[in-house]
Design an enzyme around this catalytic site. Structure first.
Site, mmCIF file in Angstrom:
data_model
loop_
_atom_site.group_PDB
_atom_site.id
_atom_site.type_symbol
_atom_site.label_atom_id
_atom_site.label_comp_id
_atom_site.label_asym_id
_atom_site.label_seq_id
_atom_site.Cartn_x
_atom_site.Cartn_y
_atom_site.Cartn_z
ATOM 1 N N ASP A 275 1.008 -1.336 0.036
ATOM 2 C CA ASP A 275 0.379 -0.010 0.458
ATOM 3 C C ASP A 275 0.598 1.348 0.142
ATOM 4 O OD1 ASP A 275 -2.106 -1.606 0.373
ATOM 5 O OD2 ASP A 275 -2.255 -1.456 3.075
ATOM 6 N N GLY B 279 -4.604 -0.626 -2.004
ATOM 7 C CA GLY B 279 -4.216 0.815 -0.737
ATOM 8 C C GLY B 279 -4.692 1.422 0.485
#
Ligand code: ATP
Length: 326
Positions: free
Chosen positions: A131, A174
């Site tokens: 991420d 993410g």
């Protein structure tokens, strides 16, 4: 401070390509410096439930190129409790472990900080997450590989989007950070990126869609960061269908394929550098820091800074997508 003789190593939270390269680097750097190593299975589970094994140099042979983690990973609820951490500490001491290297994301490093404070244990963290959402480091281990996986997929989606003259919303991971979406948009020549750091109102969305679908273009790809509050790519596509029914909008959610695959050279090198540095840090008496990388240099980032930083919008990246998608 007691001398460190034995290091425990674990991977925790979401897996990321390059975790194996990090395990290898930590193990070999420790052995090179005369320390013994214990591999702890399934993240904090292995500490709480005593699932660990001594590691030799051979334990980490032939893994630098493998995705995933040979130690396995897990999310361990018990470790978030005082009793679970006491059990973990008792098992750790019984196994002769004096210090830990924890490879994981913000949750894992938050757990490491709490454990280190409670029991006064030297712990060094490595940022292992696709991420790129940790503070104090320009990159996390796994991020570069995930970016490459995403652009390979988007290149393929572009072929069908162009053929059918369609608008595609491609959702990427993410965990509320827009780095994967924004930089994969730049790298794949996408028309727009929707990131959680910026609120996207329906009129902005209309603007993006129209801009991407001007007469000179016959397809549009919008990279969307996962976002439970807006519904991610599915939520956006639904809004577009309602507001702009003239567009043939489709959704692709890349999902867990972003986590897999052989790590890129950049991730292997990053993991190797950080893994060796973790042992240097422990030998120098550093504790409760994550190894980060800033402007190409390895740095020590206090856990609290790594896990609590406030994300800001990468305006330059946003502008690049806009300028290059005319
Ligand atoms: P990723 O971001 O890649 O998913 P992560 O490390 O953030 O990885 P989490 O699921 O948030 O993944 O955390 C992993 C583990 O860390 C948890 O299952 C738990 O064992 C431990 N952990 C997380 N937060 C805490 C906390 N506040 N106290 C103690 N342990 C925690």
């Amino acid at each position: 401070m007691a001398e460190i003789k034995c290091i425990g190593i674990l991977t925790s939270g979401g897996d990321a390509p390059g975790m194996n390269a990090a395990i290898r680097a930590v193990t070999r750097a420790a052995i090179y410096n005369g320390l013994s190593v214990v591999g702890i299975k399934r993240g904090y589970y292995g500490l709480v439930y005593n699932d660990m094994e001594p590691f030799t140099s051979k334990s980490v042979s032939n893994i630098i190129q493998q995705g995933g983690t040979i130690l396995k990973t897990a999310r361990c609820k018990e470790f978030a409790t005082v009793d679970g951490r006491r059990q973990a500490y008792d098992n750790m001491r019984a196994a002769g472990i004096d210090a830990l290297v924890v490879i994981g994301g913000d949750g894992s490093l938050t757990g490491a900080r709490i454990f280190a404070e409670e029991y006064d244990i030297p712990i060094v963290g490595l940022p292992g997450t696709i991420d790129n959402d940790l503070g104090g480091t320009d990159q996390t281990i796994g991020y570069d590989t995930a970016l490459n996986t995403i652009i390979e997929a988007v290149d393929k989606i572009r072929d069908t989007a162009t053929s059918h003259e369609r608008l595609f919303f491609v959702e990427v991971m993410g965990h509320m950070a827009g780095d994967l979406a924004l930089n994969s948009a730049i790298a794949s020549g996408a028309e727009a990126a929707i990131i959680p750091e910026m609120e996207t109102e329906i009129d902005q969305l209309g603007d993006l869609v129209k801009r991407g679908f001007r007469k000179s273009k016959n397809s549009a790809i919008v990279l969307v960061a996962e976002n439970p509050t807006t519904g991610g790519a599915l939520g956006l596509a639904q809004r577009v269908k309602e507001e702009f029914p003239e567009y043939d909008a489709r959704v692709t959610i890349l999902g867990h394929l972003q986590r897999g695959g052989s790590p890129t050279a950049a991730d292997r090198i990053l993991a190797s550098r950080m893994g060796v540095e973790a042992i240097t840090a422990l030998r120098e008496g550093q504790r409760n820091v994550m190894i980060g990388i800033k402007n190409g240099e390895l740095v020590y980032v206090p856990f609290v800074k790594a896990t609590t930083h406030v994300r800001t919008v990468d305006h330059q990246g946003v502008d690049i997508v806009k300028i290059l998608s005319i």
